[in-house]
Each structure stands twice: as C-alpha cells, then as structure tokens.
Design an enzyme around this catalytic site. Structure first.
Site, PDB file in Angstrom:
ATOM      1  N   ASP A 213      26.259  37.069  -6.899  1.00  0.00           N
ATOM      2  CA  ASP A 213      26.060  38.508  -7.051  1.00  0.00           C
ATOM      3  C   ASP A 213      27.404  39.244  -7.135  1.00  0.00           C
ATOM      4  OD1 ASP A 213      24.105  40.733  -6.963  1.00  0.00           O
ATOM      5  OD2 ASP A 213      25.142  41.276  -5.114  1.00  0.00           O
ATOM      6  N   GLU A 264      32.391  18.587  -4.543  1.00  0.00           N
ATOM      7  CA  GLU A 264      32.300  17.559  -3.497  1.00  0.00           C
ATOM      8  C   GLU A 264      30.912  16.928  -3.458  1.00  0.00           C
ATOM      9  OE1 GLU A 264      33.075  19.387   0.280  1.00  0.00           O
ATOM     10  OE2 GLU A 264      35.024  20.140  -0.406  1.00  0.00           O
TER      11      GLU A 264
HETATM   12  C1  NOJ Z   1      23.339  43.014  -8.544  1.00  0.00           C
HETATM   13  C2  NOJ Z   1      21.908  42.719  -8.234  1.00  0.00           C
HETATM   14  O1  NOJ Z   1      21.314  42.089  -9.336  1.00  0.00           O
HETATM   15  C3  NOJ Z   1      21.280  44.043  -7.892  1.00  0.00           C
HETATM   16  O2  NOJ Z   1      19.882  43.931  -7.811  1.00  0.00           O
HETATM   17  C4  NOJ Z   1      21.882  44.538  -6.602  1.00  0.00           C
HETATM   18  O3  NOJ Z   1      21.393  45.831  -6.329  1.00  0.00           O
HETATM   19  C5  NOJ Z   1      23.406  44.618  -6.709  1.00  0.00           C
HETATM   20  N1  NOJ Z   1      23.969  43.465  -7.333  1.00  0.00           N
HETATM   21  C6  NOJ Z   1      24.030  44.770  -5.343  1.00  0.00           C
HETATM   22  O4  NOJ Z   1      23.944  43.581  -4.610  1.00  0.00           O
END
Ligand code: NOJ
Ligand code: MG
Length: 557
Positions: A213, A264
């Site tokens: 993310d 790993e």
């Molecule tokens: C991207 C994620 O796909 C989204 O749903 C989220 O709100 C933001 N990152 C923050 O983590």
C-alpha cells in the site's frame, strides 16, 4: 508453494515465474462473502467460495487488509499486523485459507500497509502517552503560528482537510490519509525492522507475496517544506524525486531489503506495488532488478475508452518495463475507483481523475448498456496484452458502480472529511450478490444482519447463480477468456506487435504463434481481417462484421 497444475498448463511452462503472467483476483474481504451472518465478509466466506474462484480461472487472490483494525479506512488502518480483524476470523482461519487455496492451485497475497499504522496501534498509543522515544517512530512536529496553533505546513490529507492533527499536549502528527492513520517515520530503524519481521511472520505462514500500500510514499523530506501546490498530491509539478513525500529516492532502498527477505523463501514469493509516480517511466525504478517484482499499471486504469489513449499507455508501459526486464500488470478496476462499466458508459474524458478519493461518481447517470459492451471488449483487449492482469471482485459479474448509496450509510472517510462534497469510494465496495437465497442476495446466510453497506434494489440481478448456465453472461465471458488465456501458447508473458497504425480507431494486435485481437473502438462495424478461425467475440458479429465497441480473438496463420 510448489508448482501447481496451472503452472504446468501455463504456456511456455518452465522458467517463467508465475507472477509474470498471472491473473490475480482482488478480494475486498469486507464485501466478498459473509459466512457467519454479521453482515461483514470474512475468511470463512472466502474459503467457501474458493471453488468458484478456481473455476473462474484465476491464478491467485490478493486480499485487502485483513488485520485487526478500528476500520477508520476499511482496514488500511492497522492496529496489529500479526492479528486478523476479529470480524474476519483468526490467524488460524487465515492459515486454513492459505492451505485450502494452495490445494486448489490458487496463490494468495495479502496487503501490507507500511506508510501508516492505526492510531490504536501499540506504537501510536505509546506516542500519545509520550513514552520516551515513542514519537520518533511517527512524524510529530510543533505547530506553526502563535502558540503553535496552526498545522506545521500546508499539506492536505488525501481524504480532505489538513494532513496534521494536534494532540492534547499541543504537538501535531502527520497523516496523509485519515487522522486514524498516522504516518510512520521510515528513517527510524525500528520501523524497517518491524516490517521485515511482519513480512516473515506471513511468509512463514505460506503467503505467496504482498500488495504494498502507498509504496511511493514512505519517505518524507524531514524539512517538511510547504507544497508548491497543496492540491498536487502526485507531485506532477516537481522534478523527479523532488516532491516532499511522493516517489523520493530513499524509498527504493526499503524495497531492496524487502526483496532480499522474499528471496530467502522458496516458491517464487512476489510483491506488487501500489505506487503512484509523477511520470510513468519512474515506475520502472520500482521493478528494476533486485527490487520489487511488479507494480500496478494505473495509467492503463485511468485511460479512457479511447484507441489513441489506450495504445499510448500500452506502448509506454511495455517500453519502459522492457528496459528493466519486468512484466506489466493490467488493471481496469479496484476498490478505490469507479467500476469500469460505469466509467466507460460516460462521455470520454481525457484522463480519468486519480487516485483514491478523488475518483468519485459524477452526476449524470452512465449508459450502462454501452459501458458494459465496452467493458466486455476491454476484457479481450486486456487479456491479450503481455504480462499479468488483475480482476476486481464483481467485475466478472459485470457490476456497475452503485451511485445511489444513501448519504447516512456512507462509510468512506472521504465523505466526512470533505465536508460532504466528495462521495468517496463506497460505490465500488458494495457487498457481492451471489444468489437469490438468504439475506442480501446471498452475501450473508439467511436471517443475517444487514450488510455493512446497503445493496441497491435489484442487486440480485447480477448474482453469480443467475449467470450460471447463461452463455451470454459476463461471468461466462470471463470464464472463457481466462481459460483461453491460460491455454493459448501466444498469451501471457512475451511480446506483442501492432498491426493497426497509430491513430486508427480499430486496435489490431498480434501475438505469436498465430493470435490476433481486434478491438473496434470506432462507432461503426468493420470487416474482420483474414483469419483461420474466430476464437471468441465480446458481442455477436453483425453480418460477419465486428460491431462498434466489440473485440474479437482470431486464430491466424
Ligand atoms: C490505497 C488503498 O488502496 C486505499 O484504499 C487506502 O485508502 C489508501 N491506500 C490508504 O491506505
Ligand atoms: Mg461475517
């Protein structure tokens, strides 16, 4: 995981790692299937539907964050990276899911959220209590102005409002997203060590990789300068690497060490980065040798249904990836954007708005018959392209964006933080319709609580069970396309060549051996090129010709 039957079937089986051409199905767990009847999707629900997913013909599942979380941002606010959200199940349930998935030849990649934790994470509680050193793991700063009553700089949260919140003793902390998602300071050694330990925790339990993310955002300029243009969160007005928190140089070192961790482990563990970069070629740096395996190609997702725009993003993407030897990913929808049958059913815009909360419904209703016709053609085009592809849950049912969620039912933090001006992403997250049975179109068992987001009238119309046995259904189209994509030796990883010229409204591309895709993006039928056999079409041919917004797969010599 060792080799699956799917690997053996895969065209050119042998040295190609699975992720170079995999079809990865995105499970938005909260809305996928609710087995225990609390109105919230869960791990047991995913386990029940694994045969459906294997039958659909996907190779792997990406599961949105399943960790213990107060759900300030649907699980992207993680309170404990080693625990499962109780509404979803337990770590033991997750382990069973991994085993069951592997038995069916499906790989599994969870989401990892390294840019921020929840404000309920043990580290942030310690920071609030001002335990010695605890604030150094986050980004705390004194305020500006008299008495420090103003935020430290002009950065805005992606969900609206300032990116800073003040705590009781007067200090401010940074959150590029919701106040419930404090940003970590990646220059602190605890942070890097902890995330490597978390990767190992889940790799040890058999996961096949991670979706990362906000992969572009971990490193911040410690000087915290004001943004030139506080609205430009993607940094397009900055020179490469010069934005104070987007795509800074140091971020790639993090992934070089993550790559060493993945390597790993046996069994081709992989990463896919959610990285928004100011220019597409900057993405290639994330997937250069020794770094991550893949990154989402959002330029393709945000391109409108327009032949020149699609061709250009295909060429640019495959071009810069070839230079670093990486494979492409193709994505049409996910949990952050308006579902593509609805996007494609609206008048063309030059480029769809990006990302997350900025992508909201617009007010005139889409032409869903048109959008669905285009979405069907888009699937054939996408599945022709070299590389891997993602299918967002419900895409295989032809689900549109739900535009009329009642305001009081909205859950996306964007709605509140924008002062009710931006509706947010709930419309792409409505619980799936499975059947006519039970409560909520089969999402939950009989007598269950109402689903966490309401389904619109007539949602069962799209149910998987209703599409079973209907050869014209979107579900049947996905099954056939994914089966042919897996079986045909020309498809998957490799090279492609254009037969049509730049500027043509008909996209005609060829892959070897003997495979052609023609997508007619003009507004009138066209003749098919010479061919040996029509393998499949996204809509019936019209007097032997390819209709507008239709694609065909041909066997050619
Ligand atoms: C991207 C994620 O796909 C989204 O749903 C989220 O709100 C933001 N990152 C923050 O983590
Ligand atoms: Mg449940």
């Amino acid at each position: 995981m060792t080799e699956t039957p799917q690997d053996a079937q895969r065209s050119g089986a042998g040295p190609t790692p699975w992720w170079r051409d995999a079809v990865i199905y995105q499970v938005y767990i909260r809305s996928f299937a609710d087995a225990d009847g609390d109105g919230i999707g869960d791990i047991a629900g995913i386990r029940e539907k694994l045969p459906y997913l294997a039958d659909l013909g996907v190779d792997a599942l990406w599961i949105n964050p399943w960790y213990a979380s107060p759900q300030a941002d649907a699980g992207y606010d993680v309170a404990d990276y080693r625990a499962i959200e109780p509404a979803y199940g337990t770590v033991a349930d997750a382990e069973k899911l991994i085993v069951d998935a592997h038995e069916l030849g499906l790989r599994l990649i969870p989401d990892i959220v390294p840019n921020h934790t929840s404000d309920r994470h043990a580290w942030f509680r310690a920071a609030l209590a001002d335990e010695p050193g605890a604030r150094d793991r986050y980004v705390f700063r004194p305020g500006a102005g008299p008495d420090g009553a103003e935020p430290p700089n002009n950065w805005r949260s992606h969900f609206g409002g300032p990116a800073w919140t003040r705590v009781e003793d007067g200090a401010w902390y940074l959150h590029l997203f919701d106040p419930g998602q404090p940003d970590l300071d990646w220059s602190h050694p605890d942070v890097a060590a902890e995330f490597e330990a978390v990767l190992r925790f889940w790799f040890d339990r058999g996961v096949d990789g991670f979706r990362i993310d906000v992969a572009h955002g971990l490193v911040k300029d410690p000087a915290m300068p004001d943004l030139d243009d506080a609205g430009d969160m993607l940094g397009r007005s900055y020179s490469a690497g010069g934005h104070p928190f987007v795509d800074r140089e140091g971020v790639l070192e993090v992934y070089e060490s993550w790559r060493r961790v993945a390597d790993e482990y046996a069994g081709d563990r992989m990463f896919v980065a959610e990285a928004w970069t100011p220019a597409p070629e900057r993405l290639a740096r994330y997937v250069a040798p020794g770094r991550l395996h893949t990154a989402f190609n959002f330029d393709y997702l945000v391109a409108p249904w327009d032949p020149a725009a699609l061709r250009e993003t295909i060429d640019v993407t495959t071009g810069y990836l070839r230079e670093v030897g990486a494979s492409a990913t193709w994505v049409l929808s996910n949990h952050d954007v308006v579902r593509h049958p609805s996007r494609y059913g609206r008048p063309r815009r030059e480029r769809e708005a990006v990302p997350t909360s900025a992508v909201t419904g617009v007010d005139d209703p889409p032409d869903l018959a048109l959008g669905t016709r285009r979405a069907r053609a888009a699937l054939l085009l996408e599945a022709t392209l070299p590389g891997g592809m993602y299918v967002y849950q419900g895409e295989e049912l032809g689900l549109p964006e739900v535009e009329d969620i009642p305001d009081e039912a909205r859950q996306d933090p964007t709605w509140e933080r924008s002062g009710h001006t931006v509706r947010g992403r709930d419309g792409a997250r409505v619980p799936l319709p499975w059947s006519d049975e039970g409560t909520s179109a089969g999402f939950s068992p009989d007598g269950a609580a109402a689903p966490w987001l309401p389904q619109p009238e007539g949602w069962a119309r799209y149910a998987a069970a209703r599409q079973e046995g209907d050869p014209d259904s979107v579900l049947a189209l996905y099954r056939t396309v994914l089966r042919l994509r897996r079986e045909h030796p020309a498809l998957g990883d490799g090279e492609m060549a254009w037969v049509s010229a730049p500027g043509d409204a008909v996209l005609h591309l060829r892959r070897e051996p003997g495979f052609v895709c023609v997508a007619n993006l003009s507004d009138a039928p066209v003749d098919l090129p010479a061919h040996d056999e029509v393998l499949m079409t996204s809509a019936p041919l019209e007097d032997g010709r390819l209709g507008a917004d239709t694609a065909v797969w041909l066997a050619v010599s």
